[in-house]
Design a protein around this motif. Sequence first.
Motif, PDB file in Angstrom:
ATOM      1  N   GLU A  43       1.033  -1.077   0.054  1.00  0.00           N
ATOM      2  CA  GLU A  43      -0.120  -0.045  -0.137  1.00  0.00           C
ATOM      3  C   GLU A  43       1.038   1.206   0.050  1.00  0.00           C
ATOM      4  O   GLU A  43       0.696   2.081  -0.863  1.00  0.00           O
ATOM      5  CB  GLU A  43      -0.923   0.224   1.357  1.00  0.00           C
ATOM      6  CG  GLU A  43      -2.063   0.861   1.161  1.00  0.00           C
ATOM      7  CD  GLU A  43      -3.451   0.282   0.752  1.00  0.00           C
ATOM      8  OE1 GLU A  43      -4.444   0.533   0.950  1.00  0.00           O
ATOM      9  OE2 GLU A  43      -3.269  -0.679  -0.257  1.00  0.00           O
ATOM     10  N   VAL A  72       2.542   1.861  -3.273  1.00  0.00           N
ATOM     11  CA  VAL A  72       1.622   2.358  -4.249  1.00  0.00           C
ATOM     12  C   VAL A  72       1.469   3.814  -4.050  1.00  0.00           C
ATOM     13  O   VAL A  72       1.475   4.839  -4.879  1.00  0.00           O
ATOM     14  CB  VAL A  72       0.122   1.554  -4.297  1.00  0.00           C
ATOM     15  CG1 VAL A  72      -0.735   2.321  -5.305  1.00  0.00           C
ATOM     16  CG2 VAL A  72       0.339   0.361  -4.771  1.00  0.00           C
ATOM     17  N   ARG A  90      -0.565  13.411  -7.345  1.00  0.00           N
ATOM     18  CA  ARG A  90      -0.478  13.397  -8.873  1.00  0.00           C
ATOM     19  C   ARG A  90      -1.807  12.846  -9.246  1.00  0.00           C
ATOM     20  O   ARG A  90      -2.334  12.008  -8.807  1.00  0.00           O
ATOM     21  CB  ARG A  90       0.538  12.643  -9.245  1.00  0.00           C
ATOM     22  CG  ARG A  90       0.907  11.430  -9.146  1.00  0.00           C
ATOM     23  CD  ARG A  90       2.085  10.866  -9.415  1.00  0.00           C
ATOM     24  NE  ARG A  90       2.501  11.028 -10.925  1.00  0.00           N
ATOM     25  CZ  ARG A  90       3.832  10.445 -11.588  1.00  0.00           C
ATOM     26  NH1 ARG A  90       4.802  10.357 -10.749  1.00  0.00           N
ATOM     27  NH2 ARG A  90       3.830  10.914 -12.815  1.00  0.00           N
ATOM     28  N   THR A  91      -2.313  13.321 -10.640  1.00  0.00           N
ATOM     29  CA  THR A  91      -3.609  13.014 -11.093  1.00  0.00           C
ATOM     30  C   THR A  91      -3.284  12.699 -12.533  1.00  0.00           C
ATOM     31  O   THR A  91      -4.251  12.697 -13.190  1.00  0.00           O
ATOM     32  CB  THR A  91      -4.557  14.360 -10.890  1.00  0.00           C
ATOM     33  OG1 THR A  91      -3.806  15.318 -11.547  1.00  0.00           O
ATOM     34  CG2 THR A  91      -4.911  14.522  -9.586  1.00  0.00           C
ATOM     35  N   VAL A  99      -1.822   9.553 -13.132  1.00  0.00           N
ATOM     36  CA  VAL A  99      -1.780   8.156 -13.106  1.00  0.00           C
ATOM     37  C   VAL A  99      -3.247   7.516 -13.071  1.00  0.00           C
ATOM     38  O   VAL A  99      -4.098   7.844 -12.521  1.00  0.00           O
ATOM     39  CB  VAL A  99      -1.052   7.554 -11.718  1.00  0.00           C
ATOM     40  CG1 VAL A  99      -1.309   5.906 -11.604  1.00  0.00           C
ATOM     41  CG2 VAL A  99       0.313   8.224 -11.621  1.00  0.00           C
ATOM     42  N   GLY A 100      -3.503   6.570 -14.187  1.00  0.00           N
ATOM     43  CA  GLY A 100      -4.829   6.208 -14.602  1.00  0.00           C
ATOM     44  C   GLY A 100      -4.915   4.889 -14.084  1.00  0.00           C
ATOM     45  O   GLY A 100      -5.836   4.181 -13.795  1.00  0.00           O
ATOM     46  N   ALA A 101      -3.820   4.152 -14.083  1.00  0.00           N
ATOM     47  CA  ALA A 101      -3.622   2.857 -14.039  1.00  0.00           C
ATOM     48  C   ALA A 101      -2.248   2.205 -12.943  1.00  0.00           C
ATOM     49  O   ALA A 101      -1.268   2.680 -12.982  1.00  0.00           O
ATOM     50  CB  ALA A 101      -3.402   1.959 -15.241  1.00  0.00           C
ATOM     51  N   VAL A 102      -2.604   1.371 -11.873  1.00  0.00           N
ATOM     52  CA  VAL A 102      -1.686   0.860 -11.144  1.00  0.00           C
ATOM     53  C   VAL A 102      -1.774  -0.532 -11.213  1.00  0.00           C
ATOM     54  O   VAL A 102      -2.962  -1.206 -10.734  1.00  0.00           O
ATOM     55  CB  VAL A 102      -1.897   1.478  -9.801  1.00  0.00           C
ATOM     56  CG1 VAL A 102      -0.907   0.969  -8.678  1.00  0.00           C
ATOM     57  CG2 VAL A 102      -2.045   2.880  -9.458  1.00  0.00           C
ATOM     58  N   VAL A 103      -0.727  -1.126 -11.470  1.00  0.00           N
ATOM     59  CA  VAL A 103      -0.533  -2.961 -11.522  1.00  0.00           C
ATOM     60  C   VAL A 103       0.328  -3.174 -10.549  1.00  0.00           C
ATOM     61  O   VAL A 103       1.533  -2.491 -10.256  1.00  0.00           O
ATOM     62  CB  VAL A 103      -0.425  -3.372 -12.682  1.00  0.00           C
ATOM     63  CG1 VAL A 103       0.033  -4.969 -12.510  1.00  0.00           C
ATOM     64  CG2 VAL A 103      -1.616  -2.976 -13.869  1.00  0.00           C
ATOM     65  N   THR A 104      -0.152  -4.042  -9.561  1.00  0.00           N
ATOM     66  CA  THR A 104       0.852  -4.782  -8.729  1.00  0.00           C
ATOM     67  C   THR A 104       0.768  -6.177  -8.607  1.00  0.00           C
ATOM     68  O   THR A 104       0.050  -6.654  -9.009  1.00  0.00           O
ATOM     69  CB  THR A 104       0.459  -4.308  -6.994  1.00  0.00           C
ATOM     70  OG1 THR A 104      -0.527  -5.126  -6.731  1.00  0.00           O
ATOM     71  CG2 THR A 104       0.156  -3.034  -6.893  1.00  0.00           C
ATOM     72  N   SER A 106      -0.536   5.916 -17.545  1.00  0.00           N
ATOM     73  CA  SER A 106      -1.962   6.569 -17.673  1.00  0.00           C
ATOM     74  C   SER A 106      -3.063   5.466 -18.285  1.00  0.00           C
ATOM     75  O   SER A 106      -4.137   5.721 -17.621  1.00  0.00           O
ATOM     76  CB  SER A 106      -1.631   7.413 -18.876  1.00  0.00           C
ATOM     77  OG  SER A 106      -0.784   8.704 -18.570  1.00  0.00           O
ATOM     78  N   HIS A 107      -2.625   4.628 -18.997  1.00  0.00           N
ATOM     79  CA  HIS A 107      -3.538   3.480 -19.297  1.00  0.00           C
ATOM     80  C   HIS A 107      -3.258   2.238 -18.992  1.00  0.00           C
ATOM     81  O   HIS A 107      -1.819   2.207 -18.826  1.00  0.00           O
ATOM     82  CB  HIS A 107      -3.818   3.746 -20.959  1.00  0.00           C
ATOM     83  CG  HIS A 107      -4.329   5.245 -21.260  1.00  0.00           C
ATOM     84  ND1 HIS A 107      -5.677   5.394 -21.178  1.00  0.00           N
ATOM     85  CD2 HIS A 107      -3.718   6.196 -21.815  1.00  0.00           C
ATOM     86  CE1 HIS A 107      -6.071   6.755 -21.612  1.00  0.00           C
ATOM     87  NE2 HIS A 107      -4.656   7.136 -21.858  1.00  0.00           N
ATOM     88  N   ARG A 108      -3.982   1.430 -18.694  1.00  0.00           N
ATOM     89  CA  ARG A 108      -3.671   0.130 -18.028  1.00  0.00           C
ATOM     90  C   ARG A 108      -2.824  -0.710 -18.878  1.00  0.00           C
ATOM     91  O   ARG A 108      -1.982  -1.658 -18.328  1.00  0.00           O
ATOM     92  CB  ARG A 108      -5.031  -0.693 -17.935  1.00  0.00           C
ATOM     93  CG  ARG A 108      -5.874  -1.291 -19.162  1.00  0.00           C
ATOM     94  CD  ARG A 108      -7.106  -1.721 -18.547  1.00  0.00           C
ATOM     95  NE  ARG A 108      -7.979  -2.252 -19.802  1.00  0.00           N
ATOM     96  CZ  ARG A 108      -8.402  -1.618 -20.658  1.00  0.00           C
ATOM     97  NH1 ARG A 108      -8.481  -0.238 -20.892  1.00  0.00           N
ATOM     98  NH2 ARG A 108      -9.223  -2.514 -21.687  1.00  0.00           N
ATOM     99  N   PHE A 142       0.256  -3.018 -16.851  1.00  0.00           N
ATOM    100  CA  PHE A 142       0.037  -4.280 -17.056  1.00  0.00           C
ATOM    101  C   PHE A 142       1.405  -5.047 -17.717  1.00  0.00           C
ATOM    102  O   PHE A 142       2.069  -6.057 -16.947  1.00  0.00           O
ATOM    103  CB  PHE A 142      -1.052  -4.888 -17.901  1.00  0.00           C
ATOM    104  CG  PHE A 142      -2.239  -5.319 -16.862  1.00  0.00           C
ATOM    105  CD1 PHE A 142      -2.181  -6.029 -15.995  1.00  0.00           C
ATOM    106  CD2 PHE A 142      -3.523  -4.533 -17.276  1.00  0.00           C
ATOM    107  CE1 PHE A 142      -3.417  -6.455 -15.330  1.00  0.00           C
ATOM    108  CE2 PHE A 142      -4.493  -4.756 -16.341  1.00  0.00           C
ATOM    109  CZ  PHE A 142      -4.666  -5.513 -15.394  1.00  0.00           C
TER     110      PHE A 142
END
Lengths: 158, 158, 83, 83
Positions: free
Chosen positions: A18, A21, A28-29, A31-36, A103-105, A109
Amino acid sequence: MTAIPITIRVQAEPFDSEAEVASLTAGRTDVGAVVTFQGLCRSEGGSLAALELEHYPGMAEAEIRRVAEAAAARWPVLGLAAIHRHGKIAPGAPIVLVVATSSHRQAAFEAAAFLMDFLKTRAPFWKKEHHADGREGGWVDARETDDAAAARWGGNDA
Amino acid sequence: MTAIPITIRVQAEPFDSEAEVASLTAGRTDVGAVVTFQGLCRSEGGSLAALELEHYPGMAEAEIRRVAEAAAARWPVLGLAAIHRHGKIAPGAPIVLVVATSSHRQAAFEAAAFLMDFLKTRAPFWKKEHHADGREGGWVDARETDDAAAARWGGNDA
Amino acid sequence: MRLLYFAWVRERIGKTEETVDLPAHVRTGADLLAWLKTRGEEYDHALERPDVIRLAMDQMHIRQDETIAEAREIALFPPMTGG
Amino acid sequence: MRLLYFAWVRERIGKTEETVDLPAHVRTGADLLAWLKTRGEEYDHALERPDVIRLAMDQMHIRQDETIAEAREIALFPPMTGG
């Protein structure tokens, strides 16, 4: 080299996914995608008492950073983190964390999967098994499927 | 239908990704890989004040579940979670969470990506933009790249 | 030159590291493995299948056919199994 | 039959839902869209490009050429933009 934040750590302690991440997304605004990805120690049906992870200090961090830089050069990621533990790790406990933001997934990934594939085949870590029945454990063999997973990215990226 | 745990929720409140991961991993030692995806609201360079997410109650949950069941039939996952928020969401705030757990990493990565691709194109949610300058926002157009992302999995899986 | 050993290479050789003076004919990674194998049973056992041994020179992976002439530190280890 | 409208379909028609009695000739999703377009300016505007309208019958996606004879509830909406 890239200007994005890249966190690399090798440590005995557990990590806080957590917090990692948050350090890549807070304030910040864009970031559209977070992959862990988290890799956990499996008990192999109860036969395993622990994994012991040996590593090459210095090179381990440097090699993971080289893989992360290769990922950052290949995908439009906004941040990367990779934390790998060493020492004795019990079944169910975390071994490795990778975080990718974008920004995008798709970039997040793919960069996370790429980082894991090359971390497995290039970062100098070795797992030894400790058996639940007290038998001396052996060193885990490298898996051909891991080489194949890394090869699918083509070239010699990392 | 599958026997693995599948968590599906549509809610206005933020979610707790750590808690969702814990609910799929706590007390078990067969999970070797945990992949999470979080989708966050982007500010589009500061022009966006908020996204407002409308959904079709009942069908939204049912459709996400159908996609999750398709993922569980296709990959050897050990657990899946998908949580989608509705209502007004500020830039930087989370919109959607997907969690996939498995023994080995490839299944978790692919199931999570599959879930997101079909959640985007099949789950009945619609985004309306609220602009920072007070202009009335429009409805976000569906992206052809999302259809293409879903199409790459072939067939009519979900 | 400083040599480092990891995992079962370390266990079989019985050392984590040592400093050696290389004979002049040892120019590549493969030369190093061949020479080390002559240094005793424990080395011969550790390196019985030289093709599976991985090498790093100054903390960078190298192939066995690369020159090690300029190395400060060479590490020998089995294929990696982290992650 | 209960009709539900979402997103800009809802805004243009000016209702979230309504209950209608379908004429006998309305058998498919496409028939429903064509019939609704005749019910007033707001419907004509909402459905001006019927090809982009998505349909769900009893909370399942359907194609416009599928029969809706057995439906309890039909929803009309634009392409989804969640996630």
